[in-house]
Design a protein around this motif. Sequence first.
Motif, PDB file in Angstrom:
ATOM      1  N   GLU A   1       0.824  -1.210   0.000  1.00 21.90           N
ATOM      2  CA  GLU A   1       0.000   0.000   0.000  1.00 21.90           C
ATOM      3  C   GLU A   1       0.859   1.262   0.000  1.00 21.90           C
ATOM      4  OE1 GLU A   1      -2.891  -0.109  -0.752  1.00 21.90           O
ATOM      5  OE2 GLU A   1      -3.859  -1.902   0.018  1.00 21.90           O
ATOM      6  N   LEU A   2       2.013   1.205   0.608  1.00 21.94           N
ATOM      7  CA  LEU A   2       2.879   2.374   0.684  1.00 21.94           C
ATOM      8  C   LEU A   2       3.629   2.636  -0.615  1.00 21.94           C
ATOM      9  CD1 LEU A   2       3.859   4.587   2.646  1.00 21.94           C
ATOM     10  CD2 LEU A   2       5.737   3.056   3.268  1.00 21.94           C
ATOM     11  N   ASN A   3       3.917   1.572  -1.387  1.00 20.55           N
ATOM     12  CA  ASN A   3       4.839   1.710  -2.514  1.00 20.55           C
ATOM     13  C   ASN A   3       4.292   1.336  -3.881  1.00 20.55           C
ATOM     14  OD1 ASN A   3       7.580   2.399  -1.227  1.00 20.55           O
ATOM     15  ND2 ASN A   3       6.899   0.673   0.015  1.00 20.55           N
ATOM     16  N   TYR A   4       3.080   0.764  -3.964  1.00 20.27           N
ATOM     17  CA  TYR A   4       2.644   0.243  -5.253  1.00 20.27           C
ATOM     18  C   TYR A   4       2.468   1.338  -6.301  1.00 20.27           C
ATOM     19  CZ  TYR A   4      -2.159   1.906  -4.895  1.00 20.27           C
ATOM     20  OH  TYR A   4      -3.259   2.704  -4.810  1.00 20.27           O
ATOM     21  N   ALA A   5       2.222   2.584  -5.883  1.00 26.12           N
ATOM     22  CA  ALA A   5       2.015   3.674  -6.836  1.00 26.12           C
ATOM     23  C   ALA A   5       3.254   4.549  -6.989  1.00 26.12           C
ATOM     24  CB  ALA A   5       0.824   4.528  -6.406  1.00 26.12           C
ATOM     25  N   GLY A   6       4.386   4.079  -6.495  1.00 27.72           N
ATOM     26  CA  GLY A   6       5.613   4.848  -6.611  1.00 27.72           C
ATOM     27  C   GLY A   6       6.259   5.053  -5.249  1.00 27.72           C
TER      28      GLY A   6
ATOM     29  N   LYS B   1       5.718  10.348  -5.477  1.00 32.59           N
ATOM     30  CA  LYS B   1       4.302  10.715  -5.407  1.00 32.59           C
ATOM     31  C   LYS B   1       4.124  12.216  -5.254  1.00 32.59           C
ATOM     32  CE  LYS B   1       4.091   7.041  -2.550  1.00 32.59           C
ATOM     33  NZ  LYS B   1       3.661   6.215  -1.422  1.00 32.59           N
ATOM     34  N   TYR B   2       4.982  12.820  -4.440  1.00 30.23           N
ATOM     35  CA  TYR B   2       4.901  14.264  -4.212  1.00 30.23           C
ATOM     36  C   TYR B   2       5.553  15.036  -5.358  1.00 30.23           C
ATOM     37  CZ  TYR B   2       3.535  12.950   0.516  1.00 30.23           C
ATOM     38  OH  TYR B   2       2.884  12.419   1.595  1.00 30.23           O
ATOM     39  N   LEU B   3       6.656  14.512  -5.889  1.00 26.42           N
ATOM     40  CA  LEU B   3       7.323  15.190  -6.997  1.00 26.42           C
ATOM     41  C   LEU B   3       6.420  15.261  -8.223  1.00 26.42           C
ATOM     42  CD1 LEU B   3      10.922  13.680  -6.725  1.00 26.42           C
ATOM     43  CD2 LEU B   3      10.247  16.046  -6.253  1.00 26.42           C
ATOM     44  N   ASP B   4       5.735  14.145  -8.525  1.00 26.12           N
ATOM     45  CA  ASP B   4       4.828  14.159  -9.670  1.00 26.12           C
ATOM     46  C   ASP B   4       3.711  15.169  -9.468  1.00 26.12           C
ATOM     47  OD1 ASP B   4       6.231  12.224 -11.051  1.00 26.12           O
ATOM     48  OD2 ASP B   4       4.972  10.566 -10.392  1.00 26.12           O
ATOM     49  N   THR B   5       3.168  15.204  -8.263  1.00 22.46           N
ATOM     50  CA  THR B   5       2.085  16.141  -7.975  1.00 22.46           C
ATOM     51  C   THR B   5       2.549  17.577  -8.218  1.00 22.46           C
ATOM     52  OG1 THR B   5       1.183  14.622  -6.321  1.00 22.46           O
ATOM     53  CG2 THR B   5       0.445  16.920  -6.224  1.00 22.46           C
ATOM     54  N   LEU B   6       3.740  17.906  -7.742  1.00 20.54           N
ATOM     55  CA  LEU B   6       4.276  19.259  -7.922  1.00 20.54           C
ATOM     56  C   LEU B   6       4.617  19.538  -9.384  1.00 20.54           C
ATOM     57  CD1 LEU B   6       5.352  21.941  -6.800  1.00 20.54           C
ATOM     58  CD2 LEU B   6       7.541  20.780  -6.367  1.00 20.54           C
ATOM     59  N   ASN B   7       5.284  18.596 -10.041  1.00 14.70           N
ATOM     60  CA  ASN B   7       5.721  18.840 -11.417  1.00 14.70           C
ATOM     61  C   ASN B   7       4.540  18.970 -12.376  1.00 14.70           C
ATOM     62  OD1 ASN B   7       8.441  18.871 -10.751  1.00 14.70           O
ATOM     63  ND2 ASN B   7       8.684  16.673 -11.043  1.00 14.70           N
ATOM     64  N   TRP B   8       3.506  18.158 -12.169  1.00 22.09           N
ATOM     65  CA  TRP B   8       2.334  18.278 -13.038  1.00 22.09           C
ATOM     66  C   TRP B   8       1.583  19.577 -12.763  1.00 22.09           C
ATOM     67  CZ3 TRP B   8       0.993  12.513 -11.872  1.00 22.09           C
ATOM     68  CH2 TRP B   8       1.810  11.693 -12.665  1.00 22.09           C
TER      69      TRP B   8
END
Length: 510
Positions: free
Chosen positions: A458-463, A468-475
């Motif tokens: 659950e902690l790592n399956y999505a990255g 997870k935070y870098l993608d949110t910021l970069n997008w």
Amino acid sequence: MAVEQPRAGVTTGRPMTGSEYLESLRDGRRVYFRGEWVRDVTTHPAFRNAARSIARLYDALHDPRFKDILTKVDRYGNLTHKFFAPAYSAQDLLEARDAIALWQRLNYGWMGRTPEYKASFMATLGADPDYYKPFGDNARRWYNEAASRVLFLNHVIVDPPVDRHRPIHEVRDVYVHVVKETDGGIYVSGAKQVATASALTHATFVAANSGSAARLQEGKDEDFALVFIARMNTPGQVLISRASYELKAESPFDYPLSSRFDENDAILVFDNAFIPWEDVLIYRDVQKLKAFYADSGFFNRFNFQATIRMAIKTEFMAGLLLKGLECNGTVDFRGNQVLAGEIVAMRHLFWALVAAMAHDPEPSLGDSVVPRLEYAAAARVYTNFAWDRIRQIFERVLGGSPILNVSSYKDLRDPDLRPILDRYLRGTGMPAKERIKLFKLVWDAVYSEFAGRHGLYELNYAGNHEQKYLDTLNWARARQLTDQFKELVDQCLADYDLDGWKDPAWAWDG
């Protein structure tokens, strides 16, 4: 290459039944477990119950009680699961939500990589196959096969944790790359992880996640810039499975989750494996590989599926905690109610995110729509770290109760021991057998080896925790949202200076 013809007993033109699904797994795939080639995963005790859990999903597609919720005819004329088809409206996403939820309730949210997970990507192939030019026909063909049969795909998009401090092209001995190009296709070698549930799937989707893709360098890493699909019986493709929690589960009474919902993870290795051109989607194109993770709509859609699953799993855990507290006689304690309420609030948050993703979608490939990227990114963050908090709450309010149990269901069958158990292991208003059964379920959900794997999953399956935070910021930067955030601050700063407020509506006596 023509679409692979099914073996006897497997029908095209409609979704498979459970028995047809099980038959489709007997294709000569190379799955290794405990040093042996597992010739039939549907009968091997390390995999058989998980396979049957998936088969139940296929049978539900044909059940008169469920088929109207689960299935639809897509724009290509395929009868398919509603999430296997592209969505063209908020209503389509709402119907897909209900189809995903129905399937997930059949396994209480404990199987994350069920067939509709990879449909998050496969459906996008049907929305605009030509996005994958010059391999548009491949995308169209794969979409129709996946949709019409409701194919179960696994995916591998993460490089093994080896030499990550080095440039990708310097790790050719490990990372998946092109070895040779021929008129008929390409030969690839290398390893990928984590091939969750791969032993029970029909094909492997191979690509790179946002973190791996970001490391690719033009002019150096073209051999690694690949997206392709490999059927499970592809020569040269090998799966090396981890330990099986299903195999270790002595009985359903002792391990009610491990014994049927273990999605065995594996290392996937390509050893000079041949991939026909017809199964390639992106080839030696660094820029397209970097962009496709977000552009394809896969990210938006997989978080839609994942958030629905987590909402249902959270409902299950809220109910499990409340029953445990009732059994202990502590359900009315104020502090326990506070923490139970926290889990219920998580459940509400997840369903609210699902509703936002469905009701406020964004345009995607072709004229399709997908859940809004910003909402999907938020769901990815908050569902991933929620599980740690749920486990902490269980540990805090149930204390040592899960440890107070018998070693095996066999203890309850001993005529000399049973009266002692009936007296001392009863619960509050609950017979000993039912109390033991309940806390065996708690143990399997929170403390067993199966549960430990779920905590990591659950902690790592999505990255990883940073991506997870870098993608949110970069997008957000790419969509100029961060500029809007800063503009709001600039507006505030512009309201005043050393001489006071610039708008006389505010008073200042300085």
